[in-house]
Write an enzyme that holds these catalytic residues in place. Structure first.
Site, PDB file in Angstrom:
ATOM      1  N   SER A  32       0.871  -1.178   0.000  1.00 18.91           N
ATOM      2  CA  SER A  32       0.000   0.000   0.000  1.00 18.91           C
ATOM      3  C   SER A  32       0.905   1.224   0.000  1.00 18.91           C
ATOM      4  CB  SER A  32      -0.861   0.035   1.263  1.00 18.91           C
ATOM      5  OG  SER A  32      -1.589  -1.149   1.396  1.00 18.91           O
ATOM      6  N   LYS A  79      -7.229   1.804  -2.184  1.00 20.10           N
ATOM      7  CA  LYS A  79      -6.725   1.359  -0.877  1.00 20.10           C
ATOM      8  C   LYS A  79      -6.773   2.507   0.142  1.00 20.10           C
ATOM      9  CE  LYS A  79      -4.546  -1.065   2.243  1.00 20.10           C
ATOM     10  NZ  LYS A  79      -5.093  -2.228   2.923  1.00 20.10           N
TER      11      LYS A  79
HETATM   12  P1  NAD Z   1       5.751  -5.668   7.656  1.00 20.27           P
HETATM   13  O1  NAD Z   1       6.441  -4.490   8.243  1.00 20.27           O
HETATM   14  O2  NAD Z   1       5.337  -6.795   8.543  1.00 20.27           O
HETATM   15  O3  NAD Z   1       6.637  -6.314   6.462  1.00 20.27           O
HETATM   16  C1  NAD Z   1       7.406  -5.586   5.563  1.00 20.27           C
HETATM   17  C2  NAD Z   1       8.592  -6.468   5.178  1.00 20.27           C
HETATM   18  O4  NAD Z   1       9.357  -5.768   4.178  1.00 20.27           O
HETATM   19  C3  NAD Z   1       9.523  -6.746   6.345  1.00 20.27           C
HETATM   20  O5  NAD Z   1       9.718  -8.155   6.480  1.00 20.27           O
HETATM   21  C4  NAD Z   1      10.818  -6.041   5.974  1.00 20.27           C
HETATM   22  O6  NAD Z   1      11.981  -6.693   6.433  1.00 20.27           O
HETATM   23  C5  NAD Z   1      10.726  -6.062   4.449  1.00 20.27           C
HETATM   24  N1  NAD Z   1      11.571  -5.065   3.807  1.00 20.27           N
HETATM   25  C6  NAD Z   1      11.634  -3.724   4.043  1.00 20.27           C
HETATM   26  N2  NAD Z   1      12.537  -3.148   3.233  1.00 20.27           N
HETATM   27  C7  NAD Z   1      13.065  -4.136   2.458  1.00 20.27           C
HETATM   28  C8  NAD Z   1      14.049  -4.191   1.439  1.00 20.27           C
HETATM   29  N3  NAD Z   1      14.702  -3.096   1.064  1.00 20.27           N
HETATM   30  N4  NAD Z   1      14.337  -5.386   0.875  1.00 20.27           N
HETATM   31  C9  NAD Z   1      13.700  -6.522   1.242  1.00 20.27           C
HETATM   32  N5  NAD Z   1      12.755  -6.538   2.234  1.00 20.27           N
HETATM   33  C10 NAD Z   1      12.451  -5.366   2.817  1.00 20.27           C
HETATM   34  O7  NAD Z   1       4.490  -5.081   6.854  1.00 20.27           O
HETATM   35  P2  NAD Z   1       3.157  -5.866   6.408  1.00 20.27           P
HETATM   36  O8  NAD Z   1       2.156  -5.752   7.496  1.00 20.27           O
HETATM   37  O9  NAD Z   1       3.514  -7.176   5.837  1.00 20.27           O
HETATM   38  O10 NAD Z   1       2.658  -4.860   5.260  1.00 20.27           O
HETATM   39  C11 NAD Z   1       3.242  -4.827   3.964  1.00 20.27           C
HETATM   40  C12 NAD Z   1       2.408  -3.888   3.090  1.00 20.27           C
HETATM   41  O11 NAD Z   1       1.059  -4.382   3.043  1.00 20.27           O
HETATM   42  C13 NAD Z   1       2.304  -2.458   3.639  1.00 20.27           C
HETATM   43  O12 NAD Z   1       2.268  -1.552   2.587  1.00 20.27           O
HETATM   44  C14 NAD Z   1       0.978  -2.476   4.391  1.00 20.27           C
HETATM   45  O13 NAD Z   1       0.402  -1.182   4.478  1.00 20.27           O
HETATM   46  C15 NAD Z   1       0.166  -3.401   3.508  1.00 20.27           C
HETATM   47  N6  NAD Z   1      -0.947  -4.093   4.183  1.00 20.27           N
HETATM   48  C16 NAD Z   1      -0.785  -4.629   5.412  1.00 20.27           C
HETATM   49  C17 NAD Z   1      -1.867  -5.255   6.023  1.00 20.27           C
HETATM   50  C18 NAD Z   1      -1.779  -5.845   7.413  1.00 20.27           C
HETATM   51  O14 NAD Z   1      -2.827  -6.096   8.028  1.00 20.27           O
HETATM   52  N7  NAD Z   1      -0.590  -6.089   7.942  1.00 20.27           N
HETATM   53  C19 NAD Z   1      -3.104  -5.339   5.374  1.00 20.27           C
HETATM   54  C20 NAD Z   1      -3.218  -4.823   4.096  1.00 20.27           C
HETATM   55  C21 NAD Z   1      -2.127  -4.192   3.502  1.00 20.27           C
END
Ligand code: NAD
Length: 294
Positions: A95, A170
């Site tokens: 997102s 979104k």
């Molecule tokens: P999170 O913080 O749990 O995971 C993000 C991952 O990205 C981490 O494992 C981190 O190590 C990795 N990362 C960051 N920079 C990186 C890089 N340069 N190279 C490789 N890996 C890298 O976040 P999430 O909850 O999984 O959310 C991910 C996306 O999905 C976000 O944009 C969030 O807004 C969206 N989202 C989340 C949810 C939810 O309920 N968690 C629901 C819908 C959408």
């Protein structure tokens, strides 16, 4: 089909597992956190560098926190895009700011690489179940090509428009979720202060007009004092910053977003950034000196 997925956090990890379960077993993965990579590799994926993913995958997917992360991974120095060529595809499921989605699509278009922006809604439980809702944007033929892949992770896969529209959709979703959580926290605080059991209030109203997916997911967490994420406060702050930025650009009034953003910011300032967004209830608990349901 060879697939690359970068970003194995709360969402990316179960999504990777569901692609594997769905028969997409030629899956290369990468994340900054080795433990997350190890967990997905144990399920059948292969660890790979961004270069290998860019050079060899038919389609590259990302599930990263925000616009700067996606831009750095894709377009930064030695970014994935620098290794990709015409005929490969890119799907961003993160997102992010719709403006950034369009910028990334424009850069990839210079190499004739097609992109979909495909953010999701549903959170961790639906990521685990493979029942996420995808808001997909891009060309119809690219959508058609990758719909079966997205169906291994989601129950609803809807094409919303051109690149960037997915992330605008979104943002609309995130306004509604945040304001719903705030209303729920306010209502359960009122019940508790008035001496009525919040659990009974929840059970009495969940089947009526006030009932919602947000209520069913978050009321039990508020009542139990469970703030394990789920969806982190800091990520919701990121989304609402993107809402405010986009709204100011297009001239849309968003007073409710501005208000709930201040509450999220208070929680961030009180060590709440990594808590679930249902911890908005803790702001009300602090104001009213109660614990909902306890
Ligand atoms: P999170 O913080 O749990 O995971 C993000 C991952 O990205 C981490 O494992 C981190 O190590 C990795 N990362 C960051 N920079 C990186 C890089 N340069 N190279 C490789 N890996 C890298 O976040 P999430 O909850 O999984 O959310 C991910 C996306 O999905 C976000 O944009 C969030 O807004 C969206 N989202 C989340 C949810 C939810 O309920 N968690 C629901 C819908 C959408």
């Amino acid at each position: 089909m060879k697939i690359g997925l970068i970003g194995l956090g709360i969402m990316g990890k179960p999504m990777a597992k569901n692609m594997l379960k769905g028969g997409y077993t030629d899956l290369l993965v990468n994340d900054l956190v080795q433990a997350a990579v190890d967990e997905v590799v144990a399920c059948g994926a292969k660890q790979a560098s961004n270069e290998e993913i860019g050079r060899t995958c038919d389609v590259v997917l990302t599930m990263l926190p925000n616009s700067p992360h996606v831009k750095a991974v894709m377009l930064g120095e030695n970014g994935v895009a620098s290794f990709m060529k015409e005929g490969q595809y890119y799907i961003d499921m993160s997102s992010i700011n719709p403006v950034a989605s369009k910028e990334i699509a424009a850069e990839l278009a210079k190499k004739n690489i097609e992109m979909l922006d495909a953010p999701v809604s549903g959170g961790e439980p639906k990521a685990i179940d493979g029942t996420l809702s995808f808001m997909v944007c891009g060309k119809q033929e690219v959508f058609d090509k990758f719909k079966p892949l997205l169906e291994t992770m989601g129950a609803s896969i809807v094409l919303c428009g051109d690149v960037g529209a997915g992330n605008t959709t979104k943002l609309a979703n995130q306004i509604i979720v945040a304001c719903n959580i705030q209303a729920l926290a306010e209502a359960l605080t009122l019940a508790q202060k008035a001496g009525v059991d919040p659990e009974k209030v929840f059970q009495a109203i969940r089947g009526g007009l006030a009932g919602s997916t947000v209520m069913d997911a978050k009321a039990p967490m508020m009542i139990a004092g469970n703030d394990k994420p789920g969806f982190k406060i800091d990520l919701h702050i990121k989304d609402l910053n993107n809402v405010l930025d986009c709204a100011h650009t297009v001239g849309a009034p968003v007073p409710m977003t501005a208000q709930v953003q201040e509450i999220l910011q208070w929680l961030h300032n009180h060590d709440g950034g990594q808590k679930d967004h249902s911890a908005i209830a803790q702001y009300y608990e602090a104001l009213s000196d109660i614990k909902i349901g306890r």
